[in-house]
Design a protein around this motif. Sequence first.
Motif, PDB file in Angstrom:
ATOM      1  N   HIS A  75       0.851  -1.173   0.000  1.00  0.00           N
ATOM      2  CA  HIS A  75       0.000   0.000   0.000  1.00  0.00           C
ATOM      3  C   HIS A  75       0.900   1.240   0.000  1.00  0.00           C
ATOM      4  CE1 HIS A  75      -3.285  -2.700   0.832  1.00  0.00           C
ATOM      5  NE2 HIS A  75      -2.696  -3.120   1.932  1.00  0.00           N
ATOM      6  N   LEU A  76       0.506   2.239  -0.761  1.00  0.00           N
ATOM      7  CA  LEU A  76       1.343   3.416  -0.951  1.00  0.00           C
ATOM      8  C   LEU A  76       0.921   4.544  -0.007  1.00  0.00           C
ATOM      9  CD1 LEU A  76       3.442   5.078  -2.603  1.00  0.00           C
ATOM     10  CD2 LEU A  76       1.576   5.597  -4.205  1.00  0.00           C
ATOM     11  N   VAL A  77       1.907   5.175   0.628  1.00  0.00           N
ATOM     12  CA  VAL A  77       1.649   6.298   1.532  1.00  0.00           C
ATOM     13  C   VAL A  77       2.406   7.519   1.031  1.00  0.00           C
ATOM     14  CG1 VAL A  77       1.770   7.135   3.911  1.00  0.00           C
ATOM     15  CG2 VAL A  77       1.471   4.688   3.474  1.00  0.00           C
ATOM     16  N   LEU A  78       1.686   8.613   0.822  1.00  0.00           N
ATOM     17  CA  LEU A  78       2.310   9.859   0.383  1.00  0.00           C
ATOM     18  C   LEU A  78       2.058  10.942   1.429  1.00  0.00           C
ATOM     19  CD1 LEU A  78       0.859   8.498  -2.403  1.00  0.00           C
ATOM     20  CD2 LEU A  78       2.243  10.287  -3.411  1.00  0.00           C
ATOM     21  N   ASP A  79       3.134  11.526   1.920  1.00  0.00           N
ATOM     22  CA  ASP A  79       3.085  12.657   2.850  1.00  0.00           C
ATOM     23  C   ASP A  79       3.526  13.878   2.050  1.00  0.00           C
ATOM     24  OD1 ASP A  79       3.532  14.619   4.734  1.00  0.00           O
ATOM     25  OD2 ASP A  79       4.997  13.491   5.903  1.00  0.00           O
ATOM     26  N   ILE A  80       2.556  14.673   1.593  1.00  0.00           N
ATOM     27  CA  ILE A  80       2.885  15.757   0.674  1.00  0.00           C
ATOM     28  C   ILE A  80       2.211  17.063   1.056  1.00  0.00           C
ATOM     29  CG2 ILE A  80       3.350  14.218  -1.272  1.00  0.00           C
ATOM     30  CD1 ILE A  80       0.615  14.707  -2.321  1.00  0.00           C
ATOM     31  N   GLU A  81       2.632  18.138   0.389  1.00  0.00           N
ATOM     32  CA  GLU A  81       2.071  19.462   0.628  1.00  0.00           C
ATOM     33  C   GLU A  81       0.590  19.506   0.240  1.00  0.00           C
ATOM     34  OE1 GLU A  81       3.631  22.198   1.878  1.00  0.00           O
ATOM     35  OE2 GLU A  81       5.455  21.036   2.212  1.00  0.00           O
ATOM     36  N   VAL A  82      -0.135  20.401   0.879  1.00  0.00           N
ATOM     37  CA  VAL A  82      -1.586  20.484   0.682  1.00  0.00           C
ATOM     38  C   VAL A  82      -1.955  20.707  -0.777  1.00  0.00           C
ATOM     39  CG1 VAL A  82      -3.681  21.788   1.260  1.00  0.00           C
ATOM     40  CG2 VAL A  82      -2.002  21.277   3.045  1.00  0.00           C
ATOM     41  N   ILE A  83      -1.312  21.669  -1.422  1.00  0.00           N
ATOM     42  CA  ILE A  83      -1.650  21.972  -2.812  1.00  0.00           C
ATOM     43  C   ILE A  83      -1.316  20.791  -3.706  1.00  0.00           C
ATOM     44  CG2 ILE A  83      -1.252  23.517  -4.757  1.00  0.00           C
ATOM     45  CD1 ILE A  83      -2.812  24.708  -2.378  1.00  0.00           C
ATOM     46  N   GLY A  84      -0.183  20.156  -3.452  1.00  0.00           N
ATOM     47  CA  GLY A  84       0.188  18.978  -4.229  1.00  0.00           C
ATOM     48  C   GLY A  84      -0.842  17.868  -4.076  1.00  0.00           C
ATOM     49  N   ALA A  85      -1.365  17.701  -2.858  1.00  0.00           N
ATOM     50  CA  ALA A  85      -2.364  16.659  -2.601  1.00  0.00           C
ATOM     51  C   ALA A  85      -3.639  16.896  -3.395  1.00  0.00           C
ATOM     52  CB  ALA A  85      -2.671  16.603  -1.110  1.00  0.00           C
ATOM     53  N   THR A  86      -4.050  18.146  -3.498  1.00  0.00           N
ATOM     54  CA  THR A  86      -5.299  18.439  -4.203  1.00  0.00           C
ATOM     55  C   THR A  86      -5.208  18.136  -5.702  1.00  0.00           C
ATOM     56  OG1 THR A  86      -4.716  20.779  -4.596  1.00  0.00           O
ATOM     57  CG2 THR A  86      -5.863  20.264  -2.541  1.00  0.00           C
ATOM     58  N   ARG A  87      -4.003  18.022  -6.218  1.00  0.00           N
ATOM     59  CA  ARG A  87      -3.819  17.754  -7.647  1.00  0.00           C
ATOM     60  C   ARG A  87      -3.902  16.269  -8.002  1.00  0.00           C
ATOM     61  NH1 ARG A  87       1.463  21.739  -8.037  1.00  0.00           N
ATOM     62  NH2 ARG A  87       0.326  23.729  -8.002  1.00  0.00           N
ATOM     63  N   LEU A  88      -3.997  15.418  -6.988  1.00  0.00           N
ATOM     64  CA  LEU A  88      -3.900  13.982  -7.233  1.00  0.00           C
ATOM     65  C   LEU A  88      -5.237  13.264  -7.308  1.00  0.00           C
ATOM     66  CD1 LEU A  88      -0.814  13.038  -5.028  1.00  0.00           C
ATOM     67  CD2 LEU A  88      -0.906  13.594  -7.458  1.00  0.00           C
ATOM     68  N   ARG A  89      -6.336  13.946  -7.006  1.00  0.00           N
ATOM     69  CA  ARG A  89      -7.647  13.299  -7.018  1.00  0.00           C
ATOM     70  C   ARG A  89      -7.964  12.729  -8.406  1.00  0.00           C
ATOM     71  NH1 ARG A  89     -11.066  11.788  -3.016  1.00  0.00           N
ATOM     72  NH2 ARG A  89     -11.053  13.843  -2.031  1.00  0.00           N
ATOM     73  N   SER A  90      -7.744  13.531  -9.428  1.00  0.00           N
ATOM     74  CA  SER A  90      -8.081  13.074 -10.778  1.00  0.00           C
ATOM     75  C   SER A  90      -7.147  11.960 -11.245  1.00  0.00           C
ATOM     76  CB  SER A  90      -8.021  14.246 -11.770  1.00  0.00           C
ATOM     77  OG  SER A  90      -6.720  14.814 -11.796  1.00  0.00           O
ATOM     78  N   TYR A  91      -5.944  11.905 -10.697  1.00  0.00           N
ATOM     79  CA  TYR A  91      -4.977  10.891 -11.105  1.00  0.00           C
ATOM     80  C   TYR A  91      -5.304   9.528 -10.495  1.00  0.00           C
ATOM     81  CZ  TYR A  91      -0.468   8.759 -12.235  1.00  0.00           C
ATOM     82  OH  TYR A  91       0.524   7.929 -12.724  1.00  0.00           O
ATOM     83  N   PHE A  92      -5.571   9.501  -9.178  1.00  0.00           N
ATOM     84  CA  PHE A  92      -5.793   8.235  -8.485  1.00  0.00           C
ATOM     85  C   PHE A  92      -7.262   7.843  -8.376  1.00  0.00           C
ATOM     86  CE2 PHE A  92      -1.601   9.252  -6.393  1.00  0.00           C
ATOM     87  CZ  PHE A  92      -0.911   8.202  -6.974  1.00  0.00           C
ATOM     88  N   GLY A  93      -8.162   8.822  -8.410  1.00  0.00           N
ATOM     89  CA  GLY A  93      -9.586   8.521  -8.294  1.00  0.00           C
ATOM     90  C   GLY A  93      -9.931   7.841  -6.979  1.00  0.00           C
ATOM     91  N   SER A  94     -10.803   6.844  -7.037  1.00  0.00           N
ATOM     92  CA  SER A  94     -11.294   6.186  -5.824  1.00  0.00           C
ATOM     93  C   SER A  94     -10.280   5.235  -5.199  1.00  0.00           C
ATOM     94  CB  SER A  94     -12.579   5.417  -6.136  1.00  0.00           C
ATOM     95  OG  SER A  94     -12.332   4.416  -7.110  1.00  0.00           O
ATOM     96  N   GLN A  95      -9.153   5.029  -5.869  1.00  0.00           N
ATOM     97  CA  GLN A  95      -8.129   4.143  -5.321  1.00  0.00           C
ATOM     98  C   GLN A  95      -7.440   4.770  -4.114  1.00  0.00           C
ATOM     99  OE1 GLN A  95      -5.259   2.841  -8.198  1.00  0.00           O
ATOM    100  NE2 GLN A  95      -4.334   1.317  -6.856  1.00  0.00           N
TER     101      GLN A  95
END
Length: 204
Positions: free
Chosen positions: A95-115
């Motif tokens: 399982h993958l864990v990403l600890d990232i900046e807030v703005i960076g996190a908001t950019r990943l919804r469309s990439y990963f979707g419901s996963q």
Amino acid sequence: MKNNNLIIIVTGPSGVGKSTLLKNLPSDRFYFSVSHTTRPPRPGEEHGKHYYFISRKEFLEMIERDEFLEWVEVFGTFYGTAKSEIERAFSQNKHLVLDIEVIGATRLRSYFGSQAIFIFIAPPDLEELKERLIKRGTETEETLKERIKRAKEELKFATWFDYVIINDDLEKTKRQFFSIVDSELCKPFRNAQWKNLLNSFNFI
């Protein structure tokens, strides 16, 4: 890229306690994505473990080669998540864990979707956050003011995330965090034991 493993994206203002929380996840089941940064290492930090410490020139070259899943510039310092980190996690079936900046996190919804699940860690108040940053001993008076100012802006994004945990007590925060993770791992499409049981009865 698609598989049934969980992707946990954790974010929140600097100094809120994300790293302290995440170190409790077992490394045999979870892969901790290591970000690239152009800032110098702090005392005790190791290249390849806490961050990949690279030059600004190297970072910009990686941007040009489209090697980042996301990247952001904060106070003149670049931070980014390389796509290769995702591949490493999946190749190890973790399982993958990403600890990232807030703005960076908001950019990943469309990439990963419901996963992916998106978890925002918030301080009980800004005064407590300020005290934690001071105790860290890495901030000047100027950078401290900048981080508090940025934290005020980042907190506005909290409702965008799937979960918000207020870190006012570490033990309570850990219980809430692991409860979320355990709940997500029990979903049928991620539960290997459940899938094996169904297979044994020829249900799937």
